[in-house]
Write a protein that holds these residues in place. Structure first.
Motif: not given
Length: 552
Positions: A75, A329, A331, A349-350, A353, A396, A399-400, A403, A427
């Protein structure tokens, strides 16, 4: 025989579950502090070793902690060199499991207080204070872990009652280097199968304490476990970017180099452990402590020997693994139920992103300005590039969010759950900002395609407006990284009001031009649409800061 095997499996299951509960509770009690430590990680190798040690002490599995470190490299949270230092610390951190098992399982007889500890912890679980609840979970995990050790000791039969097994093992011992290599291979395979160096260590210690294997044999198994634990991180990095693969490979090289010199100096190394730890290693009751001393001594010496060569190790893995085109991006989502959940730590990690999404917004707005100021130049390829950025932002965001949901599905603290909710709102706002940025690109492209002529002064106005909006985006990105203060909200409201007033002023000028000349109505309407989308990006930036401030 079958019932004994199931008893051993059940004991290991209780041991692992207790470790999982204890690990998650420790993470909730210290997760935010460790995340901050991760963010401030520098090139200082000793600091990296210390951080890796602390993280592994929390999750009690070097496999889990190194997979997490590899995902952080993936990441962009850590460089390969920083990760190597942390991986060295992770190897040292996993030695604490040997000391815990040795002392709790074979030094102190706490079986009579394990259940009372769980009983004391139960009322804490219903407390309104999250710290007390997390402390209760820790105590329950501790009690279950120790009960698992007690049951494991009782489940593994004593060698006196199974002399035929000892004869079988003796066929592979006492043959010098060949015996070391055989049990080294056994330790490697055992760790790969159980996917946890902690469980493999508990099995090895119990076998040694019950007289199934002697100290040199156990030491060879420990060396194998050090290599076996690297397999997990390398498997997890298969679908990751080049840097993540490099970090995982560096972990393997670090451990295999250590094993090579340890095998060469195997006899002096075992004697060193005997010298450090008092007591006859031939006595089964003393073997666990000699094993713990061997494991710790080996890892300390390996770190001391190789820490000066971290840059060279980084260059080696860079040379072996070439860069390739990869999505920024990606993971690493490790779903194995064997690993203790590390949602508390993986929130960082998130957050990284989310930072990348703010950069995408900036790139889209900057790309729009480039298109607007070059309306007479064909820029079809540039439009395609910006379209790809918009697709990246959508991916992103999806996926984020997934996550973060995965992190929240584990056991996280109340403050971390609030942070996850805040980040999910952020987000959504960032995805809308990127959509607005791409709409601006499409409006600039339409202006070129339809040949919508606008006065020359609009070029300056659009540049000025975009600079203000980008300043707000940059300010939002800074606050995302360091947190939102009261003074930051005052600055945010000032920027938002300035953007709103600027948009109204430019809109009035555009309407006045339409009244004077009706020939350019479509061009002016396109210009007003541009102004509205730029103002909307400012509104989304303010919403992000409000969401962050509400969480803080």
């Amino acid at each position: 025989m079958i019932s004994t095997a199931f008893e051993i499996l059940g004991s290991l299951g209780m041991f692992l579950f207790g470790m999982k509960v204890m690990s998650e509770a420790l993470q909730k009690l210290s997760g935010e502090r460790l995340r901050n430590l991760m963010r401030t990680m520098t090139q200082n190798r000793l600091a990296g070793v210390g951080t890796g040690f602390l993280v592994t002490c929390l999750v009690q599995s070097s496999s889990a902690s190194t997979v997490m470190m590899v995902s952080f490299v993936n990441a962009g949270l850590l460089t390969v060199v920083e990760a190597i230092g942390m991986i060295m610390g992770a190897n040292l951190g996993t030695t604490t499991t040997f000391w815990i098992v040795s002392f709790l399982g074979f030094k102190f007889s706490l079986s009579s207080v394990a259940l009372p500890i769980i009983g004391v912890a139960m009322p804490l679980l219903f407390s309104r204070r999250s710290t007390l609840r997390d402390s209760g979970e820790f105590l329950i995990g501790f009690g279950l872990l120790f009960l698992g050790l007690v049951f494991l000791k009782d489940a593994v039969p004593d060698i006196k009652n199974n002399p035929e097994a000892l004869e079988f093992i003796r066929n592979y011992t006492g043959h010098g280097l060949w015996s070391v290599l055989v049990f080294f291979a056994f330790g490697t395979v055992l760790t790969v199968i159980v996917q946890s160096s902690s469980v493999a260590g508990a099995i090895t210690i119990t076998m040694a304490a019950k007289g199934w294997i002697d100290f040199p044999t156990a030491a060879a198994v420990i060396l194998g476990e050090n290599v076996g634990t690297t397999i997990t991180a390398n498997l997890a990095a298969l679908s990751a970017n080049a840097n993540a693969k490099r970090a995982a490979l560096a972990h393997f090289f670090f451990n295999i180099i250590g094993v090579i010199w340890a095998v060469i100096f195997f006899v002096p190394l075992t004697r060193m452990a005997d010298w450090i730890m008092p007591g006859d290693p031939l006595e089964p009751g003393n073997i666990p402590f000699h094993m713990a001393a061997f494991h710790t001594g080996f890892n300390l010496l390996n770190i001391a020997l190789l820490i000066a060569f971290v840059p060279q190790l980084g260059k080696l893995v860079n040379r072996l693994i070439k860069d390739r085109a990869t999505r920024g991006d990606e993971h690493l989502k490790f779903d194995s139920t064997i690993f203790p959940q590390t949602g508390e730590l993986n929130i960082a990690e998130a957050e990284e992103d989310v930072q990348k999404m703010t950069q995408l917004t900036r790139d889209l707005v900057s790309g729009f300005v480039q298109l607007y100021e070059n309306a007479d130049v064909e820029m079809g390829e540039r439009v395609k590039e910006l379209k790809q950025l918009e697709k990246d932002s959508d991916r992103m965001a999806r996926e984020t969010t997934d996550y973060l949901l995965q992190c929240s599905a584990g056991s996280v603290s109340d403050s971390s759950m609030a942070k996850i909710s805040s980040l999910m709102r952020v987000i959504a706002e960032l995805e809308d900002m990127c959509d607005r940025g791409y709409r601006l690109v499409l409006l600039a492209e339409r202006r070129h395609r339809k040949k919508r002529d606008l006065p020359a002064e609009t070029r300056v106005q659009v540049r000025q407006f975009s600079e203000i909006v980008l300043r707000f985006v940059d300010f939002t990105s800074t606050c995302l990284r360091r947190g939102v203060q009261t003074s930051d909200m005052e600055t945010a409201y000032q920027l938002e009001n300035f953007i709103d007033n600027f948009r109204k002023s430019l809109r009035k000028e555009s309407i006045a031009r339409m009244r004077q000349s009706g020939d350019q109505v479509k061009a002016e309407m396109l210009y007003i649409d541009i102004l509205n989308n730029m103002e909307a990006i400012g509104n989304h930036s303010l919403n992000i800061l409000q969401a962050l401030r509400h969480h803080d």
